[in-house]
Design a protein around this motif. Structure first.
Motif, mmCIF file in Angstrom:
data_model
loop_
_atom_site.group_PDB
_atom_site.id
_atom_site.type_symbol
_atom_site.label_atom_id
_atom_site.label_comp_id
_atom_site.label_asym_id
_atom_site.label_seq_id
_atom_site.Cartn_x
_atom_site.Cartn_y
_atom_site.Cartn_z
ATOM 1 N N HIS A 415 0.822 -1.209 0.000
ATOM 2 C CA HIS A 415 0.000 0.000 0.000
ATOM 3 C C HIS A 415 0.855 1.259 0.000
ATOM 4 C CE1 HIS A 415 0.901 0.955 4.209
ATOM 5 N NE2 HIS A 415 0.689 -0.318 4.505
ATOM 6 N N GLY A 417 1.626 5.178 1.348
ATOM 7 C CA GLY A 417 1.522 5.856 2.631
ATOM 8 C C GLY A 417 2.149 5.062 3.761
ATOM 9 N N HIS A 419 1.942 5.414 7.042
ATOM 10 C CA HIS A 419 1.002 5.081 8.115
ATOM 11 C C HIS A 419 -0.394 4.782 7.575
ATOM 12 C CE1 HIS A 419 3.616 5.459 11.493
ATOM 13 N NE2 HIS A 419 3.920 6.709 11.234
ATOM 14 N N SER A 420 -0.458 4.398 6.320
ATOM 15 C CA SER A 420 -1.729 3.961 5.761
ATOM 16 C C SER A 420 -1.879 2.467 6.040
ATOM 17 C CB SER A 420 -1.768 4.260 4.256
ATOM 18 O OG SER A 420 -3.036 3.954 3.723
ATOM 19 N N ARG A 421 -2.719 1.797 5.268
ATOM 20 C CA ARG A 421 -2.937 0.364 5.475
ATOM 21 C C ARG A 421 -3.547 -0.244 4.233
ATOM 22 N NH1 ARG A 421 -8.474 -0.580 6.953
ATOM 23 N NH2 ARG A 421 -9.618 1.393 7.064
ATOM 24 N N LYS A 423 -6.427 -1.929 2.409
ATOM 25 C CA LYS A 423 -7.867 -1.869 2.659
ATOM 26 C C LYS A 423 -8.586 -2.929 1.836
ATOM 27 C CE LYS A 423 -7.605 3.074 3.622
ATOM 28 N NZ LYS A 423 -8.016 4.434 3.230
ATOM 29 N N ASP A 444 0.237 -5.688 5.370
ATOM 30 C CA ASP A 444 0.372 -4.499 6.211
ATOM 31 C C ASP A 444 1.663 -4.640 7.009
ATOM 32 O OD1 ASP A 444 -1.678 -2.718 5.682
ATOM 33 O OD2 ASP A 444 -3.118 -3.774 6.913
#
Length: 631
Positions: A415, A417, A419-421, A423, A444
């Motif tokens: 993914h 970012g 600190h994103s994840r 989804k 992740d």
């Protein structure tokens, strides 16, 4: 429920299909089947819906004419009205409460900073309300009566965000807080006498302050020891308390009630009372204006689980298709819900929901461009063991009808970012790959949001190595699982995910067959240096300082190890959107080619998102077919 959601769209989609045909058909396509790349690139989906105060109209963003522009729709109308025709891309749109005004932001000028604009719902009186081209302006909140707007900007100092308010009737602006660190506005009190502010790094340690808008006097509300994060600020109707998200004395982002303690009618401090919702990260929450309804969304095993409660009866509201509700908000009069639905097999949809009758009205439109949603694939949750026995969560997508053997090629899609994840909701690239009979895993790795503070902070600075090894370790699990050909596993990602893919190609290549980077950066130091001045402060916590941590940055930057690349690599970069990625792609490819590697680069010149998407899909499919699957 799903039938009723889609039923409202039939008339609209009929008009839409005629419109799309007239705008985008070409003689080459007429009379012949479109390719998968063409179909997936033509899935025009609206976003960012915002309701008028009477809930009879709404605005949204749509890129059907090339770039995202502002559109307005009436529920009684069969087709929306396009309001803006700017050469710039619109970044957000909001309907001003209690007013016939729409606020939006657009990337403007050579600097590409966001400027703020107002326009009337009939498309007249377009005006820019921010003045400094080099400054970034970010809308944050409206007062309940729509008279005031709060925003942040670095107009005073390039490396500092200050808090401002603006009277939207007179356009008079006022600097609320100008300090040596960023001060960011969050929300107005119900009577607009106070403005909630955040100071500090919102990703690591910050505080909430209350600013009196008459005197500009500030009161600290969240005095604490150590690091703590505070987000949000939904006020109770009486203005005596706020709901916030916090990590103070917690290992997860947790809901709390922040009560205002007063002395002689003046607020003197805040009292924080945590509200336990389980050992999950709180993603978002909303309180209706009348205080009757409250919604919260928790992240459980990567999925968003949303609950709506009636605070007066203490009962949970049962929603149709509740498992697919990824967020819930409320209209200004608190009578209707604004629900966002998401799943892997349907594009994200937002609807207006009447809780008594359960009737819905769509606030988003979409076009599947000849694709069949029943062919889309849902993921399954899996975990794999990293180098140090840490369990890494991931989503696994298997093509329909695929044999569980070594005949498949697996794409590990990281993914974007830090600190994103990952989804588990509709993803164009994932469904495109699965439609082409590729298995897809979305991990992740450490640093992702949604698994608690410890996991989110486990990749900071020197610990970045753990996240890179997490990414590289995915291939071992795939090889042992028997789900795909152990010699045909590909690392792929966009942005930060592209950085991870390049790191695998240059530094952790064992077991991998190829890599694909889309708009991914390869020089970590340059990535930090090219960010806006005020963003660098936050990035320093995550990555360190390029000057004082030069050895660390070199160690974790694939560009310094490009000469070690011995696998096929594809670099794709948009020159306008990701100039750093475009420049580094050329350098990385040149270094790889000296090793005799069959590397490729696609540098996209077009400003049209649909054209770039089509060419990206085509290039990815050809690269995987020629360099991996059939090699």
């Amino acid at each position: 429920m799903k039938k009723s959601r889609t039923g409202f769209l039939k008339l609209f989609l009929k008009s839409l299909s005629i419109f799309c045909l007239s705008v985008f058909s070409s003689p080459v396509l007429l009379g012949q089947e479109m390719s998968l790349a063409e179909k997936f690139s033509r899935m025009y989906i609206t976003g960012e819906p915002s309701l008028s105060s009477d809930a009879n109209r709404f605005t949204f963003l749509w890129d059907i004419t090339g770039k995202k522009q502002v559109w307005v729709a009436e529920f009684a109308s069969t087709f929306p009205l396009q309001l803006t025709f700017l050469s710039e891309e619109i970044t957000f749109v909001e309907w001003v409460p209690k007013h016939e005004l729409i606020l939006f932001g657009a990337k403007t000028g050579a600097a590409g900073t966001t400027q703020l604009y107002l326009i009337k719902p009939n498309g007249s009186d377009l005006k820019r309300i921010t003045s400094k081209d080099s400054a970034e302006y970010r809308f944050k909140a409206f007062s309940n009566d729509g008279k005031w707007m709060a925003y942040e900007a670095n107009a005073r100092k390039a490396n500092i965000l200050d808090a401002y308010t603006m009277n939207l009737e007179t356009l008079e602006r006022r600097l609320i807080a100008a300090e040596d660190d960023c001060v960011r506005p969050i929300s107005f009190s119900p009577d607009a006498s106070y403005l909630l502010l955040s100071k500090g790094n919102q990703a690591v340690n910050n505080d909430l302050y209350l600013a009196d808008l008459k005197t500009l006097k500030q009161v600290l509300l969240t005095k604490h020891k150590g690091n703590a994060i505070y987000h949000g600020g939904d006020w109770t109707p009486d203005g005596n308390a706020l709901y916030v998200s916090t990590t103070e004395n917690e290992t997860f982002h947790t809901l709390a009630l922040l009560t205002l303690v007063k002395y002689r009618r003046s607020v003197v401090r805040g009292k924080l009372s945590p509200i336990s919702l389980g050992k999950y990260d709180l993603a978002e929450f909303h309180l209706s204006n009348d205080g009757k309804y409250f919604s919260y969304t928790l992240l459980q095993d990567g999925y968003s689980r949303t609950v709506v409660q009636n605070l007066k009866t203490r009962r949970t509201i049962e929603l149709d298709d509740a498992d697919d509700v990824i967020s819930a908000d409320f209209t200004e009069d608190s009578k209707l819900f604004v629900l966002k639905y998401g799943s892997a097999t349907n594009v994200t949809q937002t609807v207006l929901y009447e809780p008594e009758t359960k009737k819905v009205k769509p606030l988003t439109f979409y076009n599947y461009a000849g694709l069949w949603p029943k062919d889309f694939v849902r993921p399954q949750s899996v975990h794999y063991i990293s180098f140090d026995k840490e369990e890494i969560p991931a989503f696994l997508y298997m093509p329909k009808g695929a044999k569980v053997d070594s005949s498949l090629t697996m794409v590990v899609l990281f993914h974007d970012g830090v600190h994103s994840r990952a989804k588990p909701y509709f993803n164009l690239m994932v469904q495109f790959l699965v439609a082409n009979n590729y298995a897809v895993m979305m991990p992740d790795v450490r640093g992702a949001f949604g698994y608690g503070l410890k996991y989110a902070e486990a990749d900071d600075q020197a610990a970045r190595e753990a996240a890179l090894k997490d990414a590289a370790s995915a291939v071992s699990w795939i090889q042992m699982s028997g789900l795909a050909n152990p010699k045909k596993v590909v690392a792929m990602g966009c942005g930060y995910g592209g950085y991870l893919a390049q790191s695998i190609a240059a530094q952790n290549a064992s077991g991998w067959a190829a890599a694909i980077s889309i708009n991914g950066f390869a020089d970590l130091a340059e990535f930090v240096r090219t960010k806006s001045a005020f963003e660098k402060n936050a990035l320093a916590i995550e990555f360190g300082e390029p000057e004082t941590n030069a050895d660390l940055f070199k160690k974790f930057s694939p560009i310094h190890f490009a000469a070690q690349i011995k696998m096929p690599v594809l670099w794709i970069a948009e020159k306008q959107q990701a100039p750093q990625a475009a420049e580094e792609a050329k350098k990385m490819q040149s270094a790889a080619q000296k090793n005799g590697v069959k590397s490729e680069a696609l540098l996209l010149e077009s400003a049209c998102g649909q054209e770039n998407l089509k060419r990206t899909f085509e290039k990815v499919a050809a690269f995987l077919e020629n360099q991996v699957r059939n090699k």
